[in-house]
Structure formats: structure tokens, C-alpha cells
Write a protein that holds these residues in place. Sequence first.
Motif, PDB file in Angstrom:
ATOM      1  N   MET A   1       0.843  -1.205   0.000  1.00  0.00           N
ATOM      2  CA  MET A   1       0.000   0.000   0.000  1.00  0.00           C
ATOM      3  C   MET A   1       0.872   1.247   0.000  1.00  0.00           C
ATOM      4  O   MET A   1       1.625   1.491   0.937  1.00  0.00           O
ATOM      5  N   ARG A   2       0.753   2.007  -1.043  1.00  0.00           N
ATOM      6  CA  ARG A   2       1.545   3.235  -1.106  1.00  0.00           C
ATOM      7  C   ARG A   2       0.877   4.359  -0.319  1.00  0.00           C
ATOM      8  O   ARG A   2       1.531   5.266   0.148  1.00  0.00           O
ATOM      9  N   TYR A   3      -0.450   4.295  -0.241  1.00  0.00           N
ATOM     10  CA  TYR A   3      -1.198   5.330   0.485  1.00  0.00           C
ATOM     11  C   TYR A   3      -1.863   4.669   1.684  1.00  0.00           C
ATOM     12  O   TYR A   3      -2.612   3.718   1.544  1.00  0.00           O
ATOM     13  N   ASN A   4      -1.563   5.162   2.863  1.00  0.00           N
ATOM     14  CA  ASN A   4      -2.014   4.476   4.074  1.00  0.00           C
ATOM     15  C   ASN A   4      -3.246   5.088   4.692  1.00  0.00           C
ATOM     16  O   ASN A   4      -3.820   4.525   5.612  1.00  0.00           O
ATOM     17  N   SER A   5      -3.656   6.247   4.236  1.00  0.00           N
ATOM     18  CA  SER A   5      -4.724   6.956   4.921  1.00  0.00           C
ATOM     19  C   SER A   5      -5.557   7.757   3.932  1.00  0.00           C
ATOM     20  O   SER A   5      -5.069   8.180   2.881  1.00  0.00           O
ATOM     21  N   ILE A   6      -6.828   7.938   4.278  1.00  0.00           N
ATOM     22  CA  ILE A   6      -7.713   8.815   3.486  1.00  0.00           C
ATOM     23  C   ILE A   6      -7.076  10.203   3.376  1.00  0.00           C
ATOM     24  O   ILE A   6      -7.221  10.884   2.366  1.00  0.00           O
ATOM     25  N   PHE A   7      -6.347  10.603   4.422  1.00  0.00           N
ATOM     26  CA  PHE A   7      -5.776  11.956   4.418  1.00  0.00           C
ATOM     27  C   PHE A   7      -4.566  12.077   3.480  1.00  0.00           C
ATOM     28  O   PHE A   7      -4.090  13.175   3.231  1.00  0.00           O
ATOM     29  N   ILE A   9      -5.096  11.070   0.515  1.00  0.00           N
ATOM     30  CA  ILE A   9      -5.855  11.320  -0.721  1.00  0.00           C
ATOM     31  C   ILE A   9      -6.497  12.705  -0.664  1.00  0.00           C
ATOM     32  O   ILE A   9      -6.390  13.499  -1.593  1.00  0.00           O
ATOM     33  N   ILE A  10      -7.208  12.986   0.443  1.00  0.00           N
ATOM     34  CA  ILE A  10      -7.787  14.317   0.658  1.00  0.00           C
ATOM     35  C   ILE A  10      -6.732  15.113   1.424  1.00  0.00           C
ATOM     36  O   ILE A  10      -6.707  15.131   2.647  1.00  0.00           O
ATOM     37  N   GLY A  11      -5.864  15.762   0.704  1.00  0.00           N
ATOM     38  CA  GLY A  11      -4.773  16.490   1.331  1.00  0.00           C
ATOM     39  C   GLY A  11      -3.504  16.261   0.556  1.00  0.00           C
ATOM     40  O   GLY A  11      -3.476  15.419  -0.337  1.00  0.00           O
ATOM     41  N   PRO A  12      -2.454  16.986   0.819  1.00  0.00           N
ATOM     42  CA  PRO A  12      -2.336  17.965   1.902  1.00  0.00           C
ATOM     43  C   PRO A  12      -3.016  19.302   1.561  1.00  0.00           C
ATOM     44  O   PRO A  12      -3.346  19.550   0.411  1.00  0.00           O
ATOM     45  N   SER A  19       1.351  19.117  -6.125  1.00  0.00           N
ATOM     46  CA  SER A  19       1.695  18.515  -4.830  1.00  0.00           C
ATOM     47  C   SER A  19       3.128  17.987  -4.829  1.00  0.00           C
ATOM     48  O   SER A  19       3.842  18.115  -3.846  1.00  0.00           O
TER      49      SER A  19
ATOM     50  N   VAL B  59      -6.647  22.339  -1.268  1.00  0.00           N
ATOM     51  CA  VAL B  59      -6.423  20.995  -0.733  1.00  0.00           C
ATOM     52  C   VAL B  59      -6.271  20.062  -1.923  1.00  0.00           C
ATOM     53  O   VAL B  59      -7.111  20.073  -2.830  1.00  0.00           O
ATOM     54  N   ALA B  60      -5.224  19.269  -1.963  1.00  0.00           N
ATOM     55  CA  ALA B  60      -5.028  18.306  -3.038  1.00  0.00           C
ATOM     56  C   ALA B  60      -6.098  17.215  -2.926  1.00  0.00           C
ATOM     57  O   ALA B  60      -6.188  16.544  -1.910  1.00  0.00           O
ATOM     58  N   THR B  61      -6.957  17.059  -3.966  1.00  0.00           N
ATOM     59  CA  THR B  61      -8.052  16.075  -3.917  1.00  0.00           C
ATOM     60  C   THR B  61      -8.229  15.361  -5.249  1.00  0.00           C
ATOM     61  O   THR B  61      -9.149  15.688  -5.955  1.00  0.00           O
ATOM     62  N   PRO B  62      -7.516  14.353  -5.654  1.00  0.00           N
ATOM     63  CA  PRO B  62      -6.415  13.759  -4.893  1.00  0.00           C
ATOM     64  C   PRO B  62      -5.086  14.475  -5.126  1.00  0.00           C
ATOM     65  O   PRO B  62      -4.166  14.287  -4.357  1.00  0.00           O
ATOM     66  N   ALA B  64      -3.028  18.304  -6.577  1.00  0.00           N
ATOM     67  CA  ALA B  64      -3.247  19.742  -6.703  1.00  0.00           C
ATOM     68  C   ALA B  64      -3.792  20.073  -8.093  1.00  0.00           C
ATOM     69  O   ALA B  64      -4.684  20.905  -8.244  1.00  0.00           O
ATOM     70  N   GLY B  96     -12.811  10.200  -0.495  1.00  0.00           N
ATOM     71  CA  GLY B  96     -11.463   9.786  -0.112  1.00  0.00           C
ATOM     72  C   GLY B  96     -11.298   8.280  -0.240  1.00  0.00           C
ATOM     73  O   GLY B  96     -10.237   7.791  -0.645  1.00  0.00           O
ATOM     74  N   TYR B 100      -8.664   6.422  -2.454  1.00  0.00           N
ATOM     75  CA  TYR B 100      -7.739   5.495  -1.792  1.00  0.00           C
ATOM     76  C   TYR B 100      -7.614   4.201  -2.598  1.00  0.00           C
ATOM     77  O   TYR B 100      -6.517   3.692  -2.823  1.00  0.00           O
ATOM     78  N   ASN B 104      -4.163   3.147  -4.640  1.00  0.00           N
ATOM     79  CA  ASN B 104      -3.417   1.954  -4.255  1.00  0.00           C
ATOM     80  C   ASN B 104      -3.477   0.841  -5.298  1.00  0.00           C
ATOM     81  O   ASN B 104      -2.599  -0.007  -5.349  1.00  0.00           O
ATOM     82  N   ILE B 108      -2.680   7.891  -9.142  1.00  0.00           N
ATOM     83  CA  ILE B 108      -3.312   9.209  -9.223  1.00  0.00           C
ATOM     84  C   ILE B 108      -2.293  10.239  -9.707  1.00  0.00           C
ATOM     85  O   ILE B 108      -2.447  11.428  -9.478  1.00  0.00           O
TER      86      ILE B 108
END
Lengths: 221, 241
Positions: A1-7, A9-12, A19, B59-62, B64, B96, B100, B104, B108
Motif C-alpha cells: 500500500m503506497r497510500y495508508n490513509s484517506i488523508f 488522498i484528501i490532502g495535503p 503537490s 487541498v489536493a483532492t487527490p 493539486a 477519499g 484510496y 493503491n 493518481i
Amino acid sequence: MRYNSIFDIIGPIMVGPSSSHTAGAARIGKTARDIFGRQPTNAEITLYGSFAQTYRGHGTDLALVGGILNLHADDEDMVNSFQLARDRGVEIIFKIVPEESDYHPNTARVRLSDSEGSLEAVGISLGGGKITMTEIEGFKISLSGDSPTLLVFHHDRYGAVARVAQALACKEINIGHMEVARKSRGDQALMVIETDQDLTNEIIEDVKQIDHVYSVALLTP
Amino acid sequence: MEKGINEAVLSRSGLTGGDALRLKEYAKSGKSLCQGVVLDAVNYALATSEVNASMGLIVATPTAGSSGVLPGCLLAAGRHLENSRQQMVSALFNAGGIGYVIANNATISGAAGGCQAEIGAAAAMAASAVVELAGGSPEQSAHAAAIALKNLLGLVCDPVAGLVEVPCVKRNSMGAAASIVAADMALAGITSVIPCDEVIEAMYKIGTMLPSCLRETSLAGLATTPTGQELNRKINNKDKK
């Protein structure tokens, strides 16, 4: 898993436009400054790969300088960072290496200095604002800056690692990840210690007193 | 976003900015063909992307580069449907979650998968979130995400002069429009014949097949049109001064 959290994805929360090329660049600059421990009077920034090709359009240069001036990735002053550097008397030099190289596409080398000393660090931007610092003072390491991180520069002697770990244990600090890099046997060495708890100045002072330790830096996410 | 709607936000290159304000004024005239939620979503997405291009706060979604689609759709639909703040936050988690899974299992990153990985992912996230705001089921959310992403499969990343501006800013607004339509289709009971997970996998495979000249390198597509090249020359010369 490269992304561990919803945050992830929604963020930074960040200033645009990219980014990887803006938020990531700001974090590389700020991490280098945090390791240096103070505002430098001189900064030499070398850009490789895609950073070298597209840095102007993405504000990569402004973001790196902003980070070096202690701005976070969401600071709207980022766009004025060159002027801020002039106001604060920080001289900035850029070097561009656009040729193909072995470096990751988004790599920046940052050398900070003042009359008291200097620090050289290399960081790569992985996308989504995530970074890895791959080199500090010539030590090959891997540091994300996502957790509180203690950097302990020491002489490569028996017991140094154990005493630092002991100092943290006494204060009920758990080590989540740790690595040790050295130039050669018995030479200078660097411990990179990521912890689960926040580190206090008191702990830093304790670690500085340990034999063979000559410099300590703290990174807080 | 408020900033982009209420004032003309110009990018540092001058390539983009001011269109969100232009669209808002046009909407006021009452002549718009897609007045309502779609036009609002398009307008908010445009505004957010313009602020992003100007090094403003987003906010980057996903990412910028695709940061306009989701807030544009969420706010337009949320205001229209009179959703509570809590419902909006919950829908943001829904989006999100879709992001996600895409991040994964596929990518993205425009450099890795082209624009379909950025605006495509953002549109899938937004469509899914809007379905929740409108009271649809999780299954309908997945269908909406699949329908939105399918429409954007194969979209290349070909930015003029390497900037996150042309065509990125307008693609955010078009992605927002597609998301609202996809959500409406799913809410009507229309299903995606190809399941959402398989659409995501297809997107990833298409991304790996795209030549690198169409993955954020500005070596083909809109970037190398006569106008694109002329703009590139102008911007780079201006920068060299």
C-alpha cells in the motif's frame, strides 16, 4: 500500500500548483532547514530531473526557498519567498542539472551554511506532498519526516546506539523505526530514529551529553 | 474557491485566471443552458483550479492539479440539496475512500497514468460523493464512480509549457460536470456494465500503455500545437529575464 490513509488522498492542504513540485519541494527545504537548526545566510540548491525541467512553472524554486525560510507547504507567503529571502539576508544560488542522471526525477540537493557551519541534504518528492530525504551530510539514509525524528551524529563506537536508545527508554519514548549509517568503520556515523511520541528539548539535551555524540537535530512533522 | 469566484485570480504566467468570475457573471444573466447544480459545480471547480494555478491555498483532492473537481461538486450539490456540514464531511470521506482504492490499485499521478489518473480519479471520487449527498446507496456510489471514470479513460496529460494551467484548469470544470451527470445517472438506477474495480484496473493498464510524451512531459498533444509551442517560448523567455 503506497497510500495508508484517506488523508493521503484528501490532502495535503497546500499552496498550488503541484503537490509533488510545490508542496513536496517546500517540505524538502523545510526539512533541510530543521536539520540545520537555524536560518542559514547562504543556500545553494541543485535541481535534478523533472525538478530541473519544470521548476519555474510549478514554483518549485519558490517552494524550496520558502521551506528553507521555515514556511510550511500551506503558507500563502510562498509566492513571495524570494523577496522574503532578500529581506532576511539569505543569499540563494540555484544550480540546474537537466541532463539524465541516476537521480530520482524529482530530486533537490540543498546546501545550507552560515559562519558557524554547513549542512548538505538531498531529498526526493514522491508525489502527493510526500517526500524522502535520501542523504544527509553524505550519509545515505531514508527519512520521511512523517514522525518525530531524532538525528544523532556520533562517532562510530560501541555503546553509542545503546546509550541513545536507553536515554529514550528512560523517558518512555518508543522507537518506531531506526537506522544507522556510517562513512566507514570507526568513522563518523548517523542515527536516524523515528519515534511514536513527541520529543522534548530535555531529551535532546540528555542525548547530547552521551559519549561520542557530537551533534543532535530534531525533526517534528 | 471563494477567492476565485469573487475576484479575477491570475496565474503567474498569465495563461489562466478570471474565467470563474466570467462564468459567474454569465450565470447571473439567466441565459445559461446548464444553470443550477452543474453550472455551479463547473464554476466552483474552475475557481479552485485558478487559485491553484496562482500558487494560492488549496487541498489536493487527490492531487493539486485536479483539486477543483471534488470541492466544486460537493459544494454545488451540498448547497442545492441543503446537506448538513456533517453530511458533507461524510461525503468527503466517501470520495477519499474511492480515491484510496484508485491510488493503491492504479495511480493518481499524471506522470504515471496521464490525466485520466488525475481528473479521472477526481471525477470518480466526486460522483461517488454526490450520490451519497443525494441519499443514494453505496452501490450507486460505485456505479457513479465507474461511469465518471469510464468517460475519462485514455485522457492524456499534455500541459502547455509544463504548467498546471492549460488544459488542466478547464479539465477540472469539465470533470465536475461529468461527475454530476454520472451521479444523476446512478441515482436513476443506471448501472455500469463494467464494475468499478475493473474500470480502475483498465485505467491503470491504459496509463502504462501511454507513451511518456503524453504523461506530463509536455512533448506531445496540446503542448506541441503551434499555439502551445508559441506560448511555451514566450513563457520561458519571460522567465529567463
